[in-house]
Enzyme design. Structure first.
Site, PDB file in Angstrom:
ATOM      1  N   THR A 142     -10.536  17.107  51.506  1.00 48.38           N
ATOM      2  CA  THR A 142      -9.691  17.568  50.488  1.00 48.38           C
ATOM      3  C   THR A 142     -10.039  18.995  50.608  1.00 48.38           C
ATOM      4  O   THR A 142     -11.244  19.324  50.759  1.00 48.38           O
ATOM      5  CB  THR A 142      -9.782  16.907  49.109  1.00 48.38           C
ATOM      6  OG1 THR A 142      -9.671  15.465  49.247  1.00 48.38           O
ATOM      7  CG2 THR A 142      -9.088  17.415  48.016  1.00 48.38           C
TER       8      THR A 142
ATOM      9  N   ARG B 296     -18.530  15.516  56.188  1.00 47.27           N
ATOM     10  CA  ARG B 296     -19.509  16.738  55.778  1.00 47.27           C
ATOM     11  C   ARG B 296     -20.035  17.288  57.011  1.00 47.27           C
ATOM     12  O   ARG B 296     -20.469  18.599  57.019  1.00 47.27           O
ATOM     13  CB  ARG B 296     -20.255  16.354  54.734  1.00 47.27           C
ATOM     14  CG  ARG B 296     -19.785  16.350  53.162  1.00 47.27           C
ATOM     15  CD  ARG B 296     -20.808  15.968  52.479  1.00 47.27           C
ATOM     16  NE  ARG B 296     -21.652  14.572  52.578  1.00 47.27           N
ATOM     17  CZ  ARG B 296     -22.801  14.405  52.527  1.00 47.27           C
ATOM     18  NH1 ARG B 296     -23.713  15.221  51.630  1.00 47.27           N
ATOM     19  NH2 ARG B 296     -23.529  13.132  52.816  1.00 47.27           N
TER      20      ARG B 296
ATOM     21  N   CYS C 101     -11.717   7.386  47.361  1.00 44.06           N
ATOM     22  CA  CYS C 101     -11.894   8.492  46.645  1.00 44.06           C
ATOM     23  C   CYS C 101     -12.490   8.107  45.266  1.00 44.06           C
ATOM     24  O   CYS C 101     -12.230   7.384  44.739  1.00 44.06           O
ATOM     25  CB  CYS C 101     -10.474   9.094  46.293  1.00 44.06           C
ATOM     26  SG  CYS C 101     -10.724  10.548  45.202  1.00 44.06           S
TER      27      CYS C 101
END
Length: 658
Positions: A321, A529, A404
């Protein structure tokens, strides 16, 4: 050499590079002041002032500068109490980045496109039509090279381009390199655009969801609840979202009419759901057609005839996102990513034809294996959205977001909440699988609560419901991104999933981490990440080495990102500032990288906090700063000075070190 004492949870940087917080920021501040003085001297030399400037004028300028510094110091003191509240990283109440002049003194699009006589807005147009008047108020150009003109031979933004001096001729005429422009004629560089016709159909609710509606009718019949079935199929997507949004307590469990499926044994409604096909044999046989037609809308593809998703062993860039935008995916694709996926898109927004949501589905031509990720909480909207995408865009797979953790999604029954709503989850998977001609994948977490894992119970059901692949993030919703991912549990789930492929996700920041993950028996790894902190991680994994990338090489990656951003979002003021915004969001992750040559022990761990250290050169030190002002400074090196009153707060907070 004396042993280095490393605090728990802090990355082991060599002692000779370590410094204090005060020394670190003092060094960057002094260098910034030196650069500003050099820039002022260069400007004075270019303008032809300096030595010939009257003393009174110089004194006034110096006094103004001192007043400005004193105001800034006073403002900083006033802001201190506010900054201590630490609103950083939150989605709510973030400062608006849109400069005020975006809505004022803009040139009419008809003038930019060379059709000033045919203004789209007619006499009610509030934009400027006088090019000279616009240029008098336009901010100065940011450079002499326009990436659009140099790449494609033409800049569609004309005089509004912030690099317009590269392609403006006499009379503000937009110069075109015809030979270079011919090379790009007829080539579709970015696919999955939202056409005006499709947007009109969605807004007027004239798009046909034939297969989805047939599935929903069959689902209502299988449930034996005609009233609720009628409401589900009769309401619009927006109305259904409002009517079905329950409170968190109601949303996480299902009502008596929709009991949760048993964990073991046969599902009493499985046969009914499996018969929920978007094809009715009797209705199909009596269908009258005129002219030659295909049978794809009558004959449903069998599971064995669906396109296979052959990505075992490939490197999968996670849907990220905000930061997983198209320019960033191009960077990762160039550095070795095999599979890419668009950012999470909300199904109800897509069904309403929101241009900003459809922008998340765009696909660059270099993305050879590309999917989109959908988020939703109810079978009607998710099934309709799947059919909509199946008919209108080009993708290799569709992914359901069941991982999520944010409250905004969870409290509406989407994301991780679907793991506790087995009945709705099954209906969504079966419904989407019945209307899609491409594989359906699912991304989940270990569970909702930290020490209560449920993924191993859901994965066999997902295989039965029709999912082609599952990606498992080795953390629960409560963990978010804190502590380490549970790869032992991922290995257990990989055995349960067989023969369905299962990809593992979590804490991969080096090729050793990737090798250990593959030894757990997973079909492949998803990198999230780790790609934001060091996008060259894909190269390291494929070449099985640690890349001690220099600060200049990293800066060139940032330059490429800004060029891709200007291509994607535009080279006018709005496009430049949007590119800057996403560059700053990425820099909030990129600053966590510690160069290989500075580490005492390899490799760097993703949950280890970087200490304050001095890099091997100024640029490496600047890139290590976690101060927003230094990120803005890097953006100015690439995109010129920021607009007046510019502010920035990162969307994502780095709380993963706990």
């Amino acid at each position: 050499m004396a042993a280095v004492v490393v605090a728990s949870g802090v990355a082991p940087v060599r002692a000779r590079f370590l410094t204090s917080k005060e020394q670190f920021h003092a060094y960057l501040r002094d260098r910034r002041e030196e650069e500003e003085e050099e820039e002022e001297q260069q400007e004075e030399e270019e303008i032809g002032i300096g030595q010939g400037e009257p003393p009174a004028k110089r004194v006034k300028a110096e006094g103004t500068g001192r007043d400005k510094e004193s105001r800034e110091d006073a403002g900083a003191q006033e802001k201190e109490p506010v900054e201590r509240k630490r609103a950083r990283g939150q989605n709510k109440s973030r400062p608006c980045m849109k400069p005020k002049h975006y809505e004022q003194n803009r040139l009419c699009p008809s003038v930019t496109q060379g059709s000033a006589d045919k203004c789209f807005f007619g006499p009610r147009c509030r934009f400027l039509h006088d090019v000279a008047e616009y240029l008098a108020m336009k901010p100065p150009d940011l450079g002499r090279r326009c990436v659009l003109f140099e790449t494609f031979g033409k800049c569609t933004y004309g005089v509004t381009c912030r690099f317009a001096q590269a392609h403006l001729g006499d009379g503000f005429r937009n110069i075109i390199d015809t030979e270079l422009a011919k090379q790009w004629e007829g080539k579709e560089l970015v696919r999955n655009n939202l056409s005006k016709e499709l947007q009109h159909q969605l807004r007027k609710r004239k798009f046909s969801f034939k297969r989805a509606e047939e599935f929903l009718r069959a689902l209502a019949k299988a449930r034996g609840d005609g009233r609720k079935g009628g409401r589900a199929t009769g309401c619009s997507a927006e109305e259904q979202e409002v009517s079905n949004c329950t409170t968190p307590q109601q949303g996480h469990g299902d009502d008596p009419a929709c009991p949760v499926l048993p964990e073991q044994g046969e599902d009493p409604k499985a046969d009914g759901l499996q018969s929920c096909s978007p094809r009715d044999d009797e209705e199909a046989s009596s269908m009258q057609t005129v002219g030659p037609v295909t049978d794809e809308d009558v004959i449903k593809l069998r599971p064995c005839e669906k396109k296979k998703l052959e990505i075992q062993g490939k490197l999968y860039l996670a849907p990220l996102t905000t930061c997983g935008n198209l320019p960033f995916r191009r960077i990762c694709k160039r550095l070795g990513a095999d599979v890419t996926c668009g950012e999470m898109a909300v199904c109800t927004n897509l069904l309403q034809g929101q241009a900003s949501e459809w922008a998340l589905l765009k696909r660059h031509h270099t993305e050879d294996i590309f999917g989109v990720q959908l988020e939703g909480a109810f079978p009607d909207t998710m099934t309709k959205c799947a059919e909509l995408l199946n008919q209108t865009i080009e993708v290799d797979f569709v992914d359901i977001n069941v991982g999520c953790p944010i409250d905004l999604v969870y409290k509406k029954g989407g994301g991780c909440a679907l793991m506790t709503r087995s009945n709705k989850f099954e209906q969504i998977v079966r419904g989407m699988n019945s209307v899609l001609d491409v594989p359906l994948t699912v991304k989940i977490r270990t569970g909702v609560q930290e020490k209560i894992n449920v993924a191993h119970k859901l994965i066999p059901r997902l295989r039965e419901w029709g999912a082609a692949m599952v990606t498992l993030h080795g953390r629960s919703r409560e963990q978010r991104y804190t502590r380490s991912a549970d790869w032992d549990y991922i290995a257990e789930c990989a055995q349960v999933a067989s023969p369905m492929p299962l990809f593992g996700n979590g804490d991969i920041l080096s090729y050793e981490d990737a090798n250990r993950a593959m030894q757990m028996g997973v079909s492949g790894i998803m990198i999230a990440r780790g790609a934001l902190i060091k996008p060259w991680l894909f190269t390291e994994i494929k070449e099985q080495r640690h890349w001690d990338i220099s600060s200049s090489e990293r800066f060139e990656l940032l330059r490429d990102f800004t060029n891709y951003g200007l291509e994607h979002w535009g080279s006018d003021t709005q496009g430049v500032e949007k590119t800057r915004k996403f560059l700053l969001e990425w820099l909030s992750f990129l600053c966590r990288y510690i160069p290989v040559g500075l580490l005492e022990f390899l490799p760097q761990k993703i949950n280890e906090r970087p200490p304050y250290y001095m890099g091997r050169d100024y640029l490496e030190t600047l890139m290590a700063s976690q101060n927003v002002d230094d990120w803005i400074r890097i953006s100015e090196l690439l995109l010129g000075p920021v607009p007046p009153s510019f502010t920035f707060l990162p969307k994502h907070k780095a709380n993963s070190y706990r």
